[in-house]
Design a protein around this motif. Structure first.
Motif, PDB file in Angstrom:
ATOM      1  N   UNK A  35       0.770  -1.469  -0.009  1.00  0.00           N
ATOM      2  CA  UNK A  35       0.524  -0.074  -0.450  1.00  0.00           C
ATOM      3  C   UNK A  35       0.998   1.457   0.236  1.00  0.00           C
ATOM      4  N   UNK A  36       1.703   0.949   0.653  1.00  0.00           N
ATOM      5  CA  UNK A  36       3.359   2.282   0.903  1.00  0.00           C
ATOM      6  C   UNK A  36       3.244   2.760  -0.594  1.00  0.00           C
ATOM      7  N   UNK A  41       1.831   5.359  -6.667  1.00  0.00           N
ATOM      8  CA  UNK A  41       2.182   4.824  -7.721  1.00  0.00           C
ATOM      9  C   UNK A  41       0.534   5.766  -8.278  1.00  0.00           C
ATOM     10  N   UNK A  42      -0.788   4.971  -7.844  1.00  0.00           N
ATOM     11  CA  UNK A  42      -2.298   5.837  -8.389  1.00  0.00           C
ATOM     12  C   UNK A  42      -2.024   6.822  -8.083  1.00  0.00           C
ATOM     13  N   UNK A 202       4.471  11.094   0.729  1.00  0.00           N
ATOM     14  CA  UNK A 202       5.515  10.478   1.142  1.00  0.00           C
ATOM     15  C   UNK A 202       6.840  10.482   2.724  1.00  0.00           C
ATOM     16  N   UNK A 203       6.170  11.601   3.208  1.00  0.00           N
ATOM     17  CA  UNK A 203       6.695  11.706   4.874  1.00  0.00           C
ATOM     18  C   UNK A 203       5.815  11.049   5.584  1.00  0.00           C
ATOM     19  N   UNK A 207       6.584   7.478   7.457  1.00  0.00           N
ATOM     20  CA  UNK A 207       6.554   7.368   9.055  1.00  0.00           C
ATOM     21  C   UNK A 207       5.730   6.185   9.459  1.00  0.00           C
ATOM     22  N   UNK A 208       4.670   5.948   8.691  1.00  0.00           N
ATOM     23  CA  UNK A 208       3.837   5.299   9.126  1.00  0.00           C
ATOM     24  C   UNK A 208       4.613   3.546   9.056  1.00  0.00           C
ATOM     25  N   UNK A 209       5.267   3.569   7.785  1.00  0.00           N
ATOM     26  CA  UNK A 209       6.231   2.161   8.035  1.00  0.00           C
ATOM     27  C   UNK A 209       6.886   1.643   7.758  1.00  0.00           C
ATOM     28  N   UNK A 210       8.071   3.162   8.216  1.00  0.00           N
ATOM     29  CA  UNK A 210       9.088   2.988   8.685  1.00  0.00           C
ATOM     30  C   UNK A 210      10.077   3.218   7.711  1.00  0.00           C
ATOM     31  N   UNK A 211      10.049   3.003   6.947  1.00  0.00           N
ATOM     32  CA  UNK A 211      10.717   3.654   5.405  1.00  0.00           C
ATOM     33  C   UNK A 211      12.023   4.578   5.884  1.00  0.00           C
TER      34      UNK A 211
END
Length: 211
Positions: A35-36, A41-42, A202-203, A207-211
């Motif tokens: 999803x991230x 992309x969508x 993106x930010x 933060x949500x997915x720890x990237x």
């Protein structure tokens, strides 16, 4: 775009990831990864399509329909209980076909390679994610009273701002169909322009997915 930050970072985001994971039978952490990457992309694909007057008119019309007015997001519990309705999946298929066109298989393969999920599962996740992204956009469109192509492009641009490098390169390689760098210019301009506001998609995803 704090609305999307609220959407994915709050209880609704957890519900969304959990619901998509249970629908597709995949682990929540892998679903979150897909999803991230899939949501930018969508949005990138929609922005590319909306860069032409005809494409912008088509997207504005789709966002004005009852199907994409945001109500889907108001009842995620209902959406996922007992399985996602076929009409939502079919809507997702139509959106993906319109946004990605001949690039859809390449998008699914790339997300599969990056997430470790098989392409079939990625395709399932995309079909559910697409109507949710459209619903979110429809909600923003009506709240911001957007009725023309310029405002629509600004909305999409704001939501794409601050993409992490991996998403930026994905968007570029997958959506710049003719290789002229037009999507790169669009997205890189937003990313490199230092648009790292807290509300940037993106930010928030970082933060949500720890990237």
């Amino acid at each position: 775009m704090s609305g999307l930050l609220d959407l994915l970072n709050g209880p609704m985001g957890k519900q969304l990831i959990s619901g998509v994971a249970s629908q597709t039978g995949q682990p929540e952490n892998k679903t979150a990864d897909v999803l991230s990457m899939a949501m930018p992309l969508l949005l990138g694909g929609m922005k590319k399509n909306a860069s032409s007057p005809q494409g912008a008119a088509g997207l504005l019309s789709a966002l004005s329909s009852n199907k994409h007015d945001g109500s889907l997001l108001n009842n995620l519990g209902g959406l996922f209980s007992g399985g996602v309705d076929d009409s939502v999946i079919k809507d997702g298929e139509g959106i993906l076909s319109h946004v990605f066109g001949g690039k859809q298989t390449a998008v699914e393969t790339a997300l599969s390679q990056k997430s470790g999920l098989d392409a079939g599962s990625v395709a399932q996740i995309l079909k559910i994610a697409a109507p949710l992204v459209m619903s979110y956009l429809g909600k923003q469109k009506s709240q911001s009273n957007i009725n023309d192509a310029g405002d629509l492009n600004s909305l999409l641009g704001g939501m794409l701002g601050g993409q992490p490098e991996q998403n930026q390169s994905l968007i570029t390689s997958l959506l710049d169909a003719d290789g002229d760098g037009s999507i790169l210019d669009d997205v890189a301009g937003m990313v490199m322009g230092g648009n790292k506001k807290k509300g940037g998609l993106g930010g928030m995803l970082g933060g949500l997915f720890g990237k």
